[in-house]
Design a protein around this motif. Sequence first.
Motif, PDB file in Angstrom:
ATOM      1  N   MET A   1       0.781  -1.210  -0.074  1.00  0.00           N
ATOM      2  CA  MET A   1      -0.023  -0.024   0.136  1.00  0.00           C
ATOM      3  C   MET A   1       0.925   1.216  -0.083  1.00  0.00           C
ATOM      4  O   MET A   1       1.722   1.288   0.696  1.00  0.00           O
ATOM      5  N   THR A   2       0.659   2.088  -1.034  1.00  0.00           N
ATOM      6  CA  THR A   2       1.467   3.305  -0.968  1.00  0.00           C
ATOM      7  C   THR A   2       0.697   4.353  -0.365  1.00  0.00           C
ATOM      8  O   THR A   2      -0.583   4.506  -0.431  1.00  0.00           O
ATOM      9  N   LEU A   3       1.556   5.400   0.204  1.00  0.00           N
ATOM     10  CA  LEU A   3       0.712   6.508   0.849  1.00  0.00           C
ATOM     11  C   LEU A   3       0.462   7.474  -0.059  1.00  0.00           C
ATOM     12  O   LEU A   3       1.339   7.879  -1.035  1.00  0.00           O
ATOM     13  N   ASN A   4      -0.796   7.930  -0.160  1.00  0.00           N
ATOM     14  CA  ASN A   4      -1.402   8.940  -1.078  1.00  0.00           C
ATOM     15  C   ASN A   4      -1.767  10.206  -0.427  1.00  0.00           C
ATOM     16  O   ASN A   4      -2.204  11.207  -0.944  1.00  0.00           O
ATOM     17  N   VAL A   5      -1.822  10.491   0.824  1.00  0.00           N
ATOM     18  CA  VAL A   5      -2.237  11.659   1.488  1.00  0.00           C
ATOM     19  C   VAL A   5      -0.950  12.328   2.491  1.00  0.00           C
ATOM     20  O   VAL A   5      -1.139  11.571   3.544  1.00  0.00           O
ATOM     21  N   CYS A   6      -0.246  12.936   2.034  1.00  0.00           N
ATOM     22  CA  CYS A   6       1.150  13.352   2.924  1.00  0.00           C
ATOM     23  C   CYS A   6       1.173  14.581   3.556  1.00  0.00           C
ATOM     24  O   CYS A   6       1.596  14.906   4.233  1.00  0.00           O
ATOM     25  N   SER A   7       0.275  15.457   2.721  1.00  0.00           N
ATOM     26  CA  SER A   7       0.301  16.668   3.287  1.00  0.00           C
ATOM     27  C   SER A   7      -0.456  16.820   4.493  1.00  0.00           C
ATOM     28  O   SER A   7      -1.499  16.233   4.988  1.00  0.00           O
ATOM     29  N   LEU A  57      -8.945   7.158  -8.534  1.00  0.00           N
ATOM     30  CA  LEU A  57      -8.725   8.496  -9.389  1.00  0.00           C
ATOM     31  C   LEU A  57      -7.472   8.740  -9.692  1.00  0.00           C
ATOM     32  O   LEU A  57      -7.390   9.523 -10.709  1.00  0.00           O
ATOM     33  N   GLY A  58      -6.444   8.069  -9.196  1.00  0.00           N
ATOM     34  CA  GLY A  58      -5.174   8.431  -9.554  1.00  0.00           C
ATOM     35  C   GLY A  58      -4.562   9.666  -9.022  1.00  0.00           C
ATOM     36  O   GLY A  58      -3.623  10.234  -9.250  1.00  0.00           O
ATOM     37  N   VAL A  59      -5.098  10.362  -7.899  1.00  0.00           N
ATOM     38  CA  VAL A  59      -4.871  11.489  -7.424  1.00  0.00           C
ATOM     39  C   VAL A  59      -3.737  11.077  -6.165  1.00  0.00           C
ATOM     40  O   VAL A  59      -4.002  10.241  -5.479  1.00  0.00           O
ATOM     41  N   ASN A  60      -2.573  11.664  -6.138  1.00  0.00           N
ATOM     42  CA  ASN A  60      -1.521  11.555  -5.169  1.00  0.00           C
ATOM     43  C   ASN A  60      -0.864  12.960  -4.834  1.00  0.00           C
ATOM     44  O   ASN A  60      -0.512  13.648  -5.445  1.00  0.00           O
ATOM     45  N   THR A  61      -1.505  13.156  -3.431  1.00  0.00           N
ATOM     46  CA  THR A  61      -0.710  14.597  -3.007  1.00  0.00           C
ATOM     47  C   THR A  61       0.471  14.283  -2.371  1.00  0.00           C
ATOM     48  O   THR A  61       1.052  15.307  -1.536  1.00  0.00           O
ATOM     49  N   CYS A  62       0.930  13.074  -2.420  1.00  0.00           N
ATOM     50  CA  CYS A  62       2.501  12.840  -1.505  1.00  0.00           C
ATOM     51  C   CYS A  62       3.267  12.989  -2.629  1.00  0.00           C
ATOM     52  O   CYS A  62       3.527  12.365  -3.578  1.00  0.00           O
ATOM     53  N   HIS A  63       4.331  14.049  -2.443  1.00  0.00           N
ATOM     54  CA  HIS A  63       5.429  14.293  -3.346  1.00  0.00           C
ATOM     55  C   HIS A  63       6.623  13.681  -2.831  1.00  0.00           C
ATOM     56  O   HIS A  63       7.786  14.108  -3.255  1.00  0.00           O
ATOM     57  N   MET A  64       6.834  12.738  -2.030  1.00  0.00           N
ATOM     58  CA  MET A  64       8.114  12.284  -1.462  1.00  0.00           C
ATOM     59  C   MET A  64       8.472  11.085  -2.338  1.00  0.00           C
ATOM     60  O   MET A  64       7.688  10.460  -3.007  1.00  0.00           O
ATOM     61  N   LYS A  65       9.797  11.034  -2.427  1.00  0.00           N
ATOM     62  CA  LYS A  65      10.397  10.188  -2.838  1.00  0.00           C
ATOM     63  C   LYS A  65       9.889   8.604  -2.665  1.00  0.00           C
ATOM     64  O   LYS A  65      10.163   8.343  -1.520  1.00  0.00           O
ATOM     65  N   GLU A  66       9.451   7.774  -3.595  1.00  0.00           N
ATOM     66  CA  GLU A  66       9.215   6.426  -3.367  1.00  0.00           C
ATOM     67  C   GLU A  66      10.253   5.560  -3.299  1.00  0.00           C
ATOM     68  O   GLU A  66      11.141   5.561  -4.234  1.00  0.00           O
ATOM     69  N   THR A  67      10.792   4.829  -2.232  1.00  0.00           N
ATOM     70  CA  THR A  67      11.860   3.962  -2.194  1.00  0.00           C
ATOM     71  C   THR A  67      11.515   2.562  -2.618  1.00  0.00           C
ATOM     72  O   THR A  67      10.391   1.954  -2.058  1.00  0.00           O
ATOM     73  N   HIS A  68      12.162   1.855  -3.597  1.00  0.00           N
ATOM     74  CA  HIS A  68      11.801   0.463  -3.818  1.00  0.00           C
ATOM     75  C   HIS A  68      12.860  -0.269  -3.321  1.00  0.00           C
ATOM     76  O   HIS A  68      13.878  -0.179  -3.538  1.00  0.00           O
ATOM     77  N   ALA A  69      12.440  -1.532  -2.747  1.00  0.00           N
ATOM     78  CA  ALA A  69      13.433  -2.294  -2.186  1.00  0.00           C
ATOM     79  C   ALA A  69      13.857  -3.362  -2.984  1.00  0.00           C
ATOM     80  O   ALA A  69      13.138  -3.790  -4.193  1.00  0.00           O
TER      81      ALA A  69
END
Length: 69
Positions: A1-7, A57-69
């Motif tokens: 699960m990716t984070l999409n509400v980071c603000s 809906l494809g909305v992502n307000t999280c602008h942090m870099k995603e790290t992939h393991a």
Amino acid sequence: MTLNVCSKTERVIRAIIGVAILSLLFILETPLSYFGLIGLIPLATAVFKYCPISHLLGVNTCHMKETHA
């Protein structure tokens, strides 16, 4: 699960809206008061930093870099 509400602002607004809707449990009469449980949804999205509707809906307000393991 990716984070999409980071603000932080968005999370606070979601929490306030959730608590306001949840307060309907105590304000309205018994059959209608259960609509206040809908307030758990924005409250949960604020706590878990994930909104399934925004994800669909494809909305992502999280602008942090995603790290992939």
